[in-house]
Write a protein that holds these residues in place. Structure first.
Motif, PDB file in Angstrom:
ATOM      1  N   ASN A  38       0.840  -1.187   0.000  1.00 13.89           N
ATOM      2  CA  ASN A  38       0.000   0.000   0.000  1.00 13.89           C
ATOM      3  C   ASN A  38       0.873   1.233   0.000  1.00 13.89           C
ATOM      4  O   ASN A  38       2.037   1.192   0.406  1.00 13.89           O
ATOM      5  CB  ASN A  38      -0.923   0.023   1.219  1.00 13.89           C
ATOM      6  N   GLN A  39       0.295   2.326  -0.433  1.00 13.99           N
ATOM      7  CA  GLN A  39       0.947   3.622  -0.331  1.00 13.99           C
ATOM      8  C   GLN A  39       0.682   4.139   1.071  1.00 13.99           C
ATOM      9  O   GLN A  39      -0.365   3.860   1.662  1.00 13.99           O
ATOM     10  CB  GLN A  39       0.341   4.575  -1.356  1.00 13.99           C
ATOM     11  N   THR A  40       1.626   4.860   1.630  1.00 16.77           N
ATOM     12  CA  THR A  40       1.413   5.439   2.955  1.00 16.77           C
ATOM     13  C   THR A  40       1.027   6.903   2.816  1.00 16.77           C
ATOM     14  O   THR A  40       1.264   7.528   1.781  1.00 16.77           O
ATOM     15  CB  THR A  40       2.682   5.320   3.830  1.00 16.77           C
ATOM     16  N   ALA A  41       0.441   7.453   3.860  1.00 13.05           N
ATOM     17  CA  ALA A  41       0.093   8.871   3.872  1.00 13.05           C
ATOM     18  C   ALA A  41       1.370   9.699   3.846  1.00 13.05           C
ATOM     19  O   ALA A  41       2.463   9.210   4.143  1.00 13.05           O
ATOM     20  CB  ALA A  41      -0.735   9.200   5.113  1.00 13.05           C
ATOM     21  N   ASP A  42       1.244  10.961   3.500  1.00 11.37           N
ATOM     22  CA  ASP A  42       2.384  11.865   3.441  1.00 11.37           C
ATOM     23  C   ASP A  42       3.156  11.833   4.750  1.00 11.37           C
ATOM     24  O   ASP A  42       2.581  11.711   5.832  1.00 11.37           O
ATOM     25  CB  ASP A  42       1.884  13.290   3.166  1.00 11.37           C
ATOM     26  N   ASP A  68      14.830  11.526   2.812  1.00  8.60           N
ATOM     27  CA  ASP A  68      14.005  10.510   2.181  1.00  8.60           C
ATOM     28  C   ASP A  68      12.981  10.005   3.180  1.00  8.60           C
ATOM     29  O   ASP A  68      13.235   9.982   4.379  1.00  8.60           O
ATOM     30  CB  ASP A  68      14.854   9.326   1.722  1.00  8.60           C
ATOM     31  N   ALA A  69      11.847   9.601   2.679  1.00 13.80           N
ATOM     32  CA  ALA A  69      10.803   9.073   3.549  1.00 13.80           C
ATOM     33  C   ALA A  69      10.144   7.875   2.885  1.00 13.80           C
ATOM     34  O   ALA A  69      10.133   7.750   1.659  1.00 13.80           O
ATOM     35  CB  ALA A  69       9.764  10.143   3.840  1.00 13.80           C
ATOM     36  N   ILE A  70       9.596   6.995   3.691  1.00  9.44           N
ATOM     37  CA  ILE A  70       8.889   5.828   3.185  1.00  9.44           C
ATOM     38  C   ILE A  70       7.548   6.295   2.629  1.00  9.44           C
ATOM     39  O   ILE A  70       6.763   6.933   3.320  1.00  9.44           O
ATOM     40  CB  ILE A  70       8.706   4.778   4.287  1.00  9.44           C
ATOM     41  N   ALA A  71       7.307   5.972   1.368  1.00  4.81           N
ATOM     42  CA  ALA A  71       6.077   6.373   0.699  1.00  4.81           C
ATOM     43  C   ALA A  71       5.117   5.200   0.551  1.00  4.81           C
ATOM     44  O   ALA A  71       3.951   5.384   0.235  1.00  4.81           O
ATOM     45  CB  ALA A  71       6.396   6.954  -0.673  1.00  4.81           C
ATOM     46  N   GLY A  72       5.613   3.992   0.773  1.00  4.35           N
ATOM     47  CA  GLY A  72       4.774   2.815   0.650  1.00  4.35           C
ATOM     48  C   GLY A  72       5.581   1.567   0.953  1.00  4.35           C
ATOM     49  O   GLY A  72       6.762   1.641   1.285  1.00  4.35           O
ATOM     50  N   PHE A  73       4.943   0.420   0.805  1.00  2.00           N
ATOM     51  CA  PHE A  73       5.606  -0.850   1.083  1.00  2.00           C
ATOM     52  C   PHE A  73       4.955  -1.952   0.270  1.00  2.00           C
ATOM     53  O   PHE A  73       3.805  -1.828  -0.170  1.00  2.00           O
ATOM     54  CB  PHE A  73       5.534  -1.204   2.576  1.00  2.00           C
ATOM     55  N   ASP A  74       5.690  -3.019   0.056  1.00  2.77           N
ATOM     56  CA  ASP A  74       5.174  -4.230  -0.573  1.00  2.77           C
ATOM     57  C   ASP A  74       5.802  -5.420   0.128  1.00  2.77           C
ATOM     58  O   ASP A  74       6.954  -5.359   0.554  1.00  2.77           O
ATOM     59  CB  ASP A  74       5.538  -4.280  -2.059  1.00  2.77           C
ATOM     60  N   VAL A  75       5.051  -6.488   0.241  1.00  2.00           N
ATOM     61  CA  VAL A  75       5.570  -7.762   0.726  1.00  2.00           C
ATOM     62  C   VAL A  75       5.541  -8.698  -0.474  1.00  2.00           C
ATOM     63  O   VAL A  75       4.483  -8.924  -1.067  1.00  2.00           O
ATOM     64  CB  VAL A  75       4.736  -8.328   1.896  1.00  2.00           C
ATOM     65  N   ILE A  76       6.718  -9.184  -0.846  1.00  2.00           N
ATOM     66  CA  ILE A  76       6.878  -9.973  -2.065  1.00  2.00           C
ATOM     67  C   ILE A  76       7.402 -11.361  -1.713  1.00  2.00           C
ATOM     68  O   ILE A  76       8.291 -11.506  -0.874  1.00  2.00           O
ATOM     69  CB  ILE A  76       7.890  -9.285  -3.018  1.00  2.00           C
ATOM     70  N   GLU A  77       6.872 -12.373  -2.377  1.00  2.00           N
ATOM     71  CA  GLU A  77       7.344 -13.752  -2.240  1.00  2.00           C
ATOM     72  C   GLU A  77       8.284 -14.036  -3.410  1.00  2.00           C
ATOM     73  O   GLU A  77       7.896 -13.874  -4.570  1.00  2.00           O
ATOM     74  CB  GLU A  77       6.165 -14.718  -2.277  1.00  2.00           C
TER      75      GLU A  77
END
Length: 106
Positions: A38-42, A68-77
């Motif tokens: 998901n994308q994260t809030a500002d 730099d800031a975290i803008a989102g995340f993914d969990v990948i297999e």
């Protein structure tokens, strides 16, 4: 193996051209191995919590020492770190930001 992809962008960053940074194609290509994301809030809405000397300290923003800031995340297999690196290199944000990869502890 499961990997956490932390999607990082420089403060105020915008893709170079319209369409750059659009994750639609990447999301379609990784749909069979992408478990969550998901994308994260500002980052202006972020809070950082630390406990020091038994006291809770809350600061505004993600990290005081970075632009730099975290803008989102993914969990990948994936089957390997090399495969995760290849997938991360295809993420559109890698062209102007960064994708940090962290394996989950099995």
């Amino acid at each position: 193996m499961k990997f956490l992809f932390l999607i990082q962008v420089p403060e105020g960053a915008h893709p170079a051209a319209p369409g750059d940074g659009d994750p639609t194609v990447w999301l379609e290509e990784t749909s069979s191995r992408r478990l969550l994301g998901n994308q994260t809030a500002d980052w202006s809405t972020a809070k950082t919590v630390r406990i020091r000397g038994g006291k809770t300290l809350v600061t505004d923003g993600p990290f005081a020492e970075t632009k730099d800031a975290i803008a989102g995340f993914d969990v990948i297999e994936c089957g390997s770190v090399e495969e995760a690196l290849e997938i991360a290199a295809g993420h559109p944000v890698a062209a102007f930001g960064a994708v940090e990869i962290r394996p989950f502890v099995e």
